[in-house]
Design a protein around this motif. Structure first.
Motif, PDB file in Angstrom:
ATOM      1  N   SER B  30      34.538  16.433 -29.986  1.00  0.00           N
ATOM      2  CA  SER B  30      33.195  15.744 -29.674  1.00  0.00           C
ATOM      3  C   SER B  30      32.194  16.055 -30.611  1.00  0.00           C
ATOM      4  O   SER B  30      32.102  17.262 -31.557  1.00  0.00           O
ATOM      5  CB  SER B  30      32.616  16.175 -28.518  1.00  0.00           C
ATOM      6  OG  SER B  30      33.421  15.946 -27.350  1.00  0.00           O
ATOM      7  N   ASP B  33      28.427  11.651 -31.256  1.00  0.00           N
ATOM      8  CA  ASP B  33      28.630  10.535 -30.141  1.00  0.00           C
ATOM      9  C   ASP B  33      28.302  11.097 -28.742  1.00  0.00           C
ATOM     10  O   ASP B  33      27.398  10.283 -28.088  1.00  0.00           O
ATOM     11  CB  ASP B  33      29.775  10.027 -30.268  1.00  0.00           C
ATOM     12  CG  ASP B  33      30.144   8.938 -31.297  1.00  0.00           C
ATOM     13  OD1 ASP B  33      29.175   8.529 -32.052  1.00  0.00           O
ATOM     14  OD2 ASP B  33      31.174   8.295 -31.313  1.00  0.00           O
ATOM     15  N   ALA B  34      28.789  12.057 -28.575  1.00  0.00           N
ATOM     16  CA  ALA B  34      28.513  12.885 -27.198  1.00  0.00           C
ATOM     17  C   ALA B  34      27.098  13.237 -26.862  1.00  0.00           C
ATOM     18  O   ALA B  34      26.399  13.092 -26.061  1.00  0.00           O
ATOM     19  CB  ALA B  34      29.408  14.136 -27.118  1.00  0.00           C
ATOM     20  N   MET B  35      26.222  13.527 -28.113  1.00  0.00           N
ATOM     21  CA  MET B  35      24.993  14.023 -28.003  1.00  0.00           C
ATOM     22  C   MET B  35      24.039  12.890 -27.649  1.00  0.00           C
ATOM     23  O   MET B  35      22.930  12.745 -26.957  1.00  0.00           O
ATOM     24  CB  MET B  35      24.567  14.944 -29.243  1.00  0.00           C
ATOM     25  CG  MET B  35      25.026  16.219 -29.518  1.00  0.00           C
ATOM     26  SD  MET B  35      25.037  17.264 -27.945  1.00  0.00           S
ATOM     27  CE  MET B  35      26.608  17.240 -27.508  1.00  0.00           C
ATOM     28  N   LEU B  37      24.911   9.976 -26.419  1.00  0.00           N
ATOM     29  CA  LEU B  37      25.215   9.432 -25.012  1.00  0.00           C
ATOM     30  C   LEU B  37      24.408  10.287 -24.135  1.00  0.00           C
ATOM     31  O   LEU B  37      23.888   9.691 -23.333  1.00  0.00           O
ATOM     32  CB  LEU B  37      26.788   9.595 -24.946  1.00  0.00           C
ATOM     33  CG  LEU B  37      27.302   9.272 -23.633  1.00  0.00           C
ATOM     34  CD1 LEU B  37      26.762   8.009 -23.065  1.00  0.00           C
ATOM     35  CD2 LEU B  37      28.910   9.447 -23.278  1.00  0.00           C
ATOM     36  N   ALA B  38      24.549  11.546 -24.256  1.00  0.00           N
ATOM     37  CA  ALA B  38      23.643  12.484 -23.459  1.00  0.00           C
ATOM     38  C   ALA B  38      22.198  12.097 -23.383  1.00  0.00           C
ATOM     39  O   ALA B  38      21.523  12.137 -22.420  1.00  0.00           O
ATOM     40  CB  ALA B  38      24.078  13.758 -23.544  1.00  0.00           C
ATOM     41  N   ASP B  51      30.510  12.285 -15.621  1.00  0.00           N
ATOM     42  CA  ASP B  51      30.603  12.005 -17.150  1.00  0.00           C
ATOM     43  C   ASP B  51      32.265  11.622 -17.212  1.00  0.00           C
ATOM     44  O   ASP B  51      33.129  12.342 -16.970  1.00  0.00           O
ATOM     45  CB  ASP B  51      30.581  13.507 -17.799  1.00  0.00           C
ATOM     46  CG  ASP B  51      31.056  13.505 -19.506  1.00  0.00           C
ATOM     47  OD1 ASP B  51      31.395  12.185 -19.979  1.00  0.00           O
ATOM     48  OD2 ASP B  51      30.725  14.301 -20.262  1.00  0.00           O
ATOM     49  N   SER B  54      35.370  12.798 -19.693  1.00  0.00           N
ATOM     50  CA  SER B  54      34.719  13.798 -20.278  1.00  0.00           C
ATOM     51  C   SER B  54      35.191  14.467 -21.519  1.00  0.00           C
ATOM     52  O   SER B  54      34.412  15.213 -22.382  1.00  0.00           O
ATOM     53  CB  SER B  54      34.211  14.802 -19.512  1.00  0.00           C
ATOM     54  OG  SER B  54      35.307  15.508 -19.173  1.00  0.00           O
ATOM     55  N   ALA B  59      29.289  15.727 -24.017  1.00  0.00           N
ATOM     56  CA  ALA B  59      28.150  14.938 -23.134  1.00  0.00           C
ATOM     57  C   ALA B  59      27.572  15.555 -21.971  1.00  0.00           C
ATOM     58  O   ALA B  59      26.384  15.581 -21.784  1.00  0.00           O
ATOM     59  CB  ALA B  59      28.480  13.451 -23.071  1.00  0.00           C
ATOM     60  N   ILE B 129      27.662   8.435 -17.036  1.00  0.00           N
ATOM     61  CA  ILE B 129      27.645   8.392 -18.515  1.00  0.00           C
ATOM     62  C   ILE B 129      29.149   8.001 -18.736  1.00  0.00           C
ATOM     63  O   ILE B 129      30.229   8.558 -18.343  1.00  0.00           O
ATOM     64  CB  ILE B 129      27.183   9.536 -19.350  1.00  0.00           C
ATOM     65  CG1 ILE B 129      27.671  10.880 -18.991  1.00  0.00           C
ATOM     66  CG2 ILE B 129      25.681   9.456 -18.969  1.00  0.00           C
ATOM     67  CD1 ILE B 129      27.317  11.996 -19.877  1.00  0.00           C
ATOM     68  N   ASN B 131      32.172   7.186 -22.507  1.00  0.00           N
ATOM     69  CA  ASN B 131      32.585   6.937 -23.688  1.00  0.00           C
ATOM     70  C   ASN B 131      33.970   6.422 -23.662  1.00  0.00           C
ATOM     71  O   ASN B 131      34.985   7.153 -23.882  1.00  0.00           O
ATOM     72  CB  ASN B 131      32.451   8.227 -24.647  1.00  0.00           C
ATOM     73  CG  ASN B 131      32.683   8.018 -26.327  1.00  0.00           C
ATOM     74  OD1 ASN B 131      33.321   7.084 -26.399  1.00  0.00           O
ATOM     75  ND2 ASN B 131      32.632   8.952 -26.918  1.00  0.00           N
TER      76      ASN B 131
END
Lengths: 260, 260
Positions: B30, B33-35, B37-38, B51, B54, B59, B129, B131
């Motif tokens: 991660s 992208d995860a940051m 998204l969060a 999530d 996850s 995220a 959330i 991804n």
């Protein structure tokens, strides 16, 4: 016969390189939307282009002005609006475009034989540009339940315009469309299987505000991936001056695809 | 029993406010992208968030870090990846999150009773959330004809993820999704009638380059219009430094919706 007095204006575009005769009150008046739509025709374009729902012809004339090897057919249902396209075409300031313009008074949503007979033959264009009547379309996708039927009809309108574009553009030919962001789903749905290699440009009034328009470019029968191209931002954070790229696009000095 | 030696790293996020244990080689690692998204969870969010897919939990932990009243359920099919989420959760640096995290080892595409039994009850979350595994999805929409069947299966995957989100989020609850721009049509198609009030943010590496990611936010059962929100641009025209807004979002100091 009666006589209707219509006030008209003569507006210069592309820093005076062409002039547009438009009605003052009745009918849609063209401006930046038309200039940006015209900018999605790639630099050096050569061939036949149809401006569907051309109104007084602003986008079509902007293509003629920037692309000297383009031949443009203005397609407009409204006799009233097309009369202004005729005035524009016959104005001395635009005389160098005269041999490169055709006018077709026809409803964009005509089908099959009727469409062909109106002058829109299948596979006869290299590019189509369009500014569908999005006031009608976005008005439909409000949460108002009573508009459900109208919503369906409006989605049908987008589909009908793209059906015509699909019929008259040759395989490998281009499509350029301007719309409101709220129409995104309807457009992508109506375009599926018809145009590919989609490039979308979102137009933002400022870096910090929501997008107000979408430009969608596609290639007839392409299967390439959709891409979201660099945003077009019109103004600085403060003030009303255009950013240099937006100004150049508005004035026919850059296509939407030119590096900047 | 055999023993598998797995190299792992401990990476700090949000300027050291939490730590993530991740595998070095196997599995998805991660990062930004995860940051991002969060960051689509609105400031002040309070309630239960899932999530989906996850991974090691980047995220989800980023939400916990920025939103002190959020309770987060990490849902991950891979036992291997979830073992890293457990290590992350039990690390002393993250001890303040312990009472606000749940782990569910389950396939996001489970349906009905099987999904409920796995711990994902209907209408039980205020926000989801996700991804989705977009490498699979965008690999499908290449022009390669042999991938036509895979394409169908992949579109089905997006649909399956959104079906689960729709089931477990209460009406009025939120959805945040990160994907590649090429997935735009699949997402809008799969989301129709499930989530409305869609807000899209495109993420550009620089002002002059094509978008690399989409963030899509939606509200369960809303019928509000789609909007395209201000773009998120990561870097200046030259150099690798982040622009201030991107840096603040990456570090949990701003939500994606904060004025800037």
């Amino acid at each position: 016969m009666g006589c209707i007095l219509v006030s008209e204006t003569r507006d210069m575009f592309h820093r005076g390189r062409f002039l547009l005769v438009q009605p003052i009150r009745r009918g849609h008046r063209s401006g930046m939307d038309a200039m940006i739509l015209a900018s999605c025709v790639p630099e050096g374009f050569s061939g036949r282009l149809a401006d569907l729902g051309s109104g007084a012809g602003a986008a079509g004339f902007a293509v003629l002005s920037r692309c000297p090897r383009a031949y443009v057919t203005l397609v407009e249902h409204s006799h009233f609006m097309l009369s202004f396209a005729k005035k524009t075409l016959s104005h001395p300031a635009n005389s160098r475009f005269f041999s490169r313009v055709g006018l077709v008074e026809a409803d964009v949503t005509l089908r099959g034989k009727a469409r062909n007979q109106a002058g829109l033959a299948d596979n006869s264009f290299d590019f189509v540009i369009m500014n569908p009547p999005f006031n009608d379309i976005t008005g439909c996708i409000t949460p108002d339940r009573e508009k459900a039927k109208a919503h369906f009809m409006c989605s049908g309108l987008m589909d009908a315009w793209l059906r015509t574009a699909t019929a008259i553009v040759r395989p490998g030919g281009g499509l350029g469309l301007i719309a409101r962001p709220a129409s995104l789903r309807e457009i992508l749905s109506a375009i599926e299987g018809r145009f590919g290699g989609i490039k979308i440009v979102y137009i933002y009034p400022r870096y910090s505000l929501a997008a107000i328009r979408i430009i969608l470019f596609g290639i007839r029968a392409s299967r390439a991936d959709l891409k979201v191209m660099p945003p077009l931002v019109l103004h600085e954070r403060k003030g009303s001056a255009f950013l240099p790229r937006a100004d150049a696009i508005n004035n026919g000095q850059l296509s939407l695809w030119d590096a900047y």
